[in-house]
Scaffold this active site. Structure first.
Site, mmCIF file in Angstrom:
data_model
loop_
_atom_site.group_PDB
_atom_site.id
_atom_site.type_symbol
_atom_site.label_atom_id
_atom_site.label_comp_id
_atom_site.label_asym_id
_atom_site.label_seq_id
_atom_site.Cartn_x
_atom_site.Cartn_y
_atom_site.Cartn_z
ATOM 1 N N ASP A 264 0.865 -1.173 0.000
ATOM 2 C CA ASP A 264 0.000 0.000 0.000
ATOM 3 C C ASP A 264 0.905 1.228 0.000
ATOM 4 O O ASP A 264 2.092 1.162 0.356
ATOM 5 C CB ASP A 264 -0.936 -0.020 1.203
ATOM 6 C CG ASP A 264 -2.238 0.715 0.932
ATOM 7 O OD1 ASP A 264 -2.276 1.566 0.028
ATOM 8 O OD2 ASP A 264 -3.235 0.457 1.631
ATOM 9 N N GLU A 608 -17.618 9.857 3.898
ATOM 10 C CA GLU A 608 -16.993 8.581 4.249
ATOM 11 C C GLU A 608 -16.056 8.163 3.125
ATOM 12 O O GLU A 608 -16.392 8.273 1.944
ATOM 13 C CB GLU A 608 -18.045 7.498 4.496
ATOM 14 C CG GLU A 608 -18.978 7.213 3.333
ATOM 15 C CD GLU A 608 -19.914 6.038 3.587
ATOM 16 O OE1 GLU A 608 -19.694 5.266 4.541
ATOM 17 O OE2 GLU A 608 -20.871 5.888 2.810
#
Length: 857
Positions: A264, A608
């Site tokens: 990541d 979100e």
């Protein structure tokens, strides 16, 4: 030296060319040869997600980082499909496959456009796409749960495999269409704000093997996914990207994964900078390399120090070679180093982008995501000729429709658009904001610049607004931009080290107070007629209000100067208009004579998502602090009910909302998720009965936040339908209503004993209503011998169409894997002998499930 052009070399002379240039050899053979010709420094450079060209060997610049979560991301003129959590609600993996086959077709078309023009490969413009997200959505507060396929490991594995197959193309072709990536491995599902420092250490072996690993195992073993992304956090005090147990023992040795592991973004740097289990970048790069991370996604790349790690004998160059061979295999597997004439995917034309076929597919998927949670007094479907009102902050909200990690289509059908196409008698008013009790009535129609309506945005790839701009864009309505989720502010604009200027001339039709609202986490100024009204040198997460007194007919030059700050991500939200407190009574007065109200609310991707700069009631850093509907909307729905209105609540969200009061104040609730570019048509089709709703929840909808445990506690007990024992949720996993009714009959089993052969279940489903419809038959397995294990686990399903008055048969095959259960003696998951309950029905609601038993010898 140019890369090899296969069509230029006669077959008889191929033995004379260098092996890595010979397309007749396997990708592995070619990769081994090419690796042997590289210097150590060149090898390290290829282990970066943005790797430079090596002209002496014909190696071009290459990118591993591109996104295709539900369509090609960070680009325009692409088809935007529903958010993955919505696609999971379709319970239609065959349709999911078609969606991602279309997505990969568009990604190849974009690649073909770029290479045909001889353009440089830039980030997000690659043949490697970092999707699917097969993390388990264990807690509805996680902002990135919208990217997943829900809370169930089996459903996630099936859907994730369909995604991978659609993206990568047939296994029997010479070249892969794309390389897909399963992320984030492993044991990751928020919170966003602690992911760079968290240590997931309190989960049991049972939770690891039964919850967090199965979907990854499925996409690795069954779908042959070519990339796996290791996560940010630590697992058992070792960062996932340097975790030998996860990356070597389980992923490679046990599951047989032989392809690429990518970190990541920034996760290797986190090893020393945040987790502090290494002293510096050199040691972090050595740890990650030895554990099995092949490519680093980063910004300040730790892997640039790999040559130093070799020179200091922290790792051997032969170890580096293993990783370089794997990544070069990938590039050969995609055909990137061969002449396009050899790669069939190179023939895909630009005409496929947002084609009618793909738009129809987006609409079909959006229709199947629609999940009817409640329909009291059969208020739905609506009658086409009746006068209704559409109210709510999401009714005309285009960015909400697109979800996160999205591309931008050229046209979008909002929910208001869709309803108005069916019913011209629709009355519309926004009514309220998503979260704010104040409402701004935009005045963008009174703004223009250089002969065009709205605001003009100009962008530079430096923080000084210096030199030649990169690009310009125009905005005809309130706009928001963010680099959260790795979005660009505009095509070609950096994610860091960039600046922008937004400008317009405001010509008010009325005199009075007008407010310029700017919300940002970067440095910005607000300038009106040359006077600096607001100057910020530090970030803010609350809107900055700039009220100005204006006179009708006069001109007001408005400029917003924006610059990225290195310490933070970048975001900006701009609106201009008149501001007032919501007067519910006034809205209701305007609804005189209207009985039915469609309220389109919920939340939005602006609230979100991934590590977002949001700090307001109910939301923190991309996650949610509670799951109740924002108070301004809850109060609005209550006021409508008290006024005697019959309310249909269309809820848009990427996660479960606790709607206990709304279930009382509204007659119908339609969960629409983030439905994509054709979502407005899909919502209208369901509301007006053109389409019979068939979606089923891929997550549990809890009654309130009180039913949730500690967000940071990864133990599964008390979470999701699999471990809820002491309470009933508002709407259970697998729930979804229809406009018709179904009777699920008695199952017929090919055998009640699992021997060498699989067990086939045939379940009759009768449509007892007056409309054609689709039902999803769900099969769960429970182990009565293991009371501490899951209450039950989904092990199969069948989505079938049944005509009114007819009976169809759902066929579901149970295999030995269907009865895998955690074995406390071996500390792993396996098929265990015993007698199991096989439960079946149309949701996970236990009292409505029927039961048969199957014995495993």
């Amino acid at each position: 030296m140019a890369a090899f052009t296969g069509s230029m070399i006669p077959k008889y002379s191929q033995a004379q060319i260098l092996p890595y240039r010979n397309p007749e050899l396997t990708p592995h053979e070619r990769a081994v040869d090419l690796c042997s010709r590289l210097t150590l420094e060149e090898k390290a450079s290829l282990m970066l997600d943005d790797s430079p060209a090596i002209p002496r060997l014909g190696i071009k610049r290459w990118q591993w980082w591109s996104e295709a979560l539900h369509g090609v991301a960070n680009m325009g003129n692409v088809t935007n499909f529903p958010e993955p959590i919505g696609m999971a609600a379709s319970w239609n993996d065959a349709l999911v496959f078609k969606v991602f086959d279309a997505v990969s077709t568009e990604a190849r078309a974009k690649w073909n456009e770029l290479t045909a023009k001889g353009g440089d490969v830039t980030r997000f413009h690659a043949l490697s796409v970092w999707t699917p997200n097969v993390n388990i959505f264990r807690d509805p507060r996680w902002g990135r749960g919208q990217e997943t396929y829900g809370e169930d490991p089996y459903l996630t594995g099936v859907m994730g495999s369909a995604v991978v197959r659609g993206l990568q193309g047939p296994e029997d072709t010479r070249y892969r269409k794309l390389w897909a990536c399963a992320k984030h491995y492993a044991v990751h599902s928020g919170p966003e704000w602690s992911r760079h420092t968290a240590d997931i250490e309190n989960i049991s072996a049972r939770d690891l093997w039964e919850t967090y690993l199965p979907a990854f195992k499925t996409v690795v073993e069954d779908a042959k996914v070519r990339e796996v992304m290791c996560a940010y956090q630590r697992y058992d005090n070792e960062p996932c990207c340097s975790n030998t147990r996860l990356l070597q023992d389980i992923l490679r040795n046990e599951w047989g994964f032989k392809y690429l592991v990518v970190s990541d973004c920034g996760a290797v740097t986190d090893i020393h900078a945040n987790h502090k289990v290494a002293s510096d970048a050199v040691h972090s790069s050595a740890r990650a390399t030895l554990a099995g991370t092949d490519v680093e996604c980063g910004f300040d790349y730790a892997y640039k120090s790999i040559p130093e790690a070799v020179h200091r004998d922290l790792i051997k160059e032969s170890e580096v070679d293993k990783h370089v061979i794997r990544l070069l295999e990938g590039r050969f597997d995609l055909g990137e180093m061969d002449d396009p004439s050899l790669v069939s995917w190179s023939n895909i034309p630009s005409s496929v982008l947002e084609s009618q076929e793909h738009r129809r597919l987006a609409l079909d998927m959006a229709r199947q995501t629609m999940t009817l949670l409640q329909n009291r007094n059969a208020i739905l479907p609506l009658k086409q000729g009746e006068r209704i009102a559409v109210i709510g902050p999401n009714a005309d909200n285009k960015p909400m429709m697109w979800g996160n990690y999205n591309g931008t289509p050229t046209t979008t059908v909002t929910i208001l658009d869709g309803i108005r196409r069916v019913n011209r008698k629709t009355v519309y008013m926004q009514g309220c904001d998503l979260t704010d009790s104040r409402i701004v009535t935009p005045l963008f129609s009174e703004c223009s610049f250089e002969g065009r309506k709205g605001f003009k945005g100009t962008f530079w790839n430096n923080a000084r607004r210096a030199g030649k701009p990169v690009t310009t864009e125009y905005y005809t309505q309130p706009f928001s931009k963010t680099t959260a989720g790795n979005y660009q502010f505009a095509p070609g604009v950096n994610l860091t080290d960039f600046s922008a200027q937004y400008e317009t001339v405001f010509r008010p039709a009325k005199s009075g107070e007008v407010v310029i609202n700017v919300e940002s986490v970067s440095r910005f100024d607000v300038v009106v007629n040359g006077e600096v009204k607001v100057r910020h040198a530090t970030w803010r997460t609350t809107p900055t209000r700039t009220p100005i007194q204006v006179e009708a007919g006069k001109e007001y030059k408005i400029e917003i100067h924006f610059a990225h700050m290195p310490t933070y991500g970048a975001s900006i939200k701009v609106n201009i208009g008149t501001e007032s407190e919501i007067d519910y009574a006034d809205v209701i007065r305007q609804l005189k004579g209207i009985d039915k109200v469609v309220f389109v609310g919920g939340i939005a991707p602006s609230l979100e998502g991934e590590e977002m700069p949001v700090e307001i009631d109910g939301f923190k850093g991309g996650d949610r602090t509670h799951i109740e509907l924002p108070a301004v909307q809850r109060n609005f729905l209550k006021a409508l009910r008290e006024a005697g209105k019959r309310v249909v609540f269309v809820c848009c969200s990427g996660s479960a909302i606790a709607m206990q009061p709304e279930s009382e104040n509204c007659e119908a609730i339609l969960q629409a998720w983030y439905p994509g570019m054709e979502g407005g048509t899909a919502v209208a089709d369901v509301l007006y009965g053109k389409v019979c709703p068939s979606g089923k929840l891929p997550v549990t909808f809890y009654s309130s936040s009180e039913q949730l445990g500690d967000f940071e506690d990864y133990r599964m007990e008390g979470r999701t339908y699999r471990y809820i024992r002491d309470f009933k949720p508002l709407f259970p996993f697998g729930h979804g209503l229809s406009y018709t009714t179904f009777d699920i009959g008695e199952a017929r089993l090919s055998s009640t004993v699992m021997g060498k052969n699989n067990v086939t279940m045939e379940i009759p489903v009768t449509n007892t209503g007056k409309r054609d419809g689709a039902e999803v038959v769900q099969v769960y397995v429970r182990n009565p011998q293991d009371p501490e294990g899951p209450v039950m686990q989904l092990r199969g399903y069948s989505r079938i169409d049944v005509k009114a008055g007819k009976t169809a048969t759902a066929t579901i095959v149970l295999t030995p894997k269907s009865f895998e259960w955690f074995d406390i003696q071996t500390n792993t998951i396996r098929t265990k002998a015993g007698t199991y309950d096989v439960l079946y029905g149309n949701s996970s609601r236990q009292e409505a499930l029927k039961k048969v038993t199957v014995t495993i010898n």
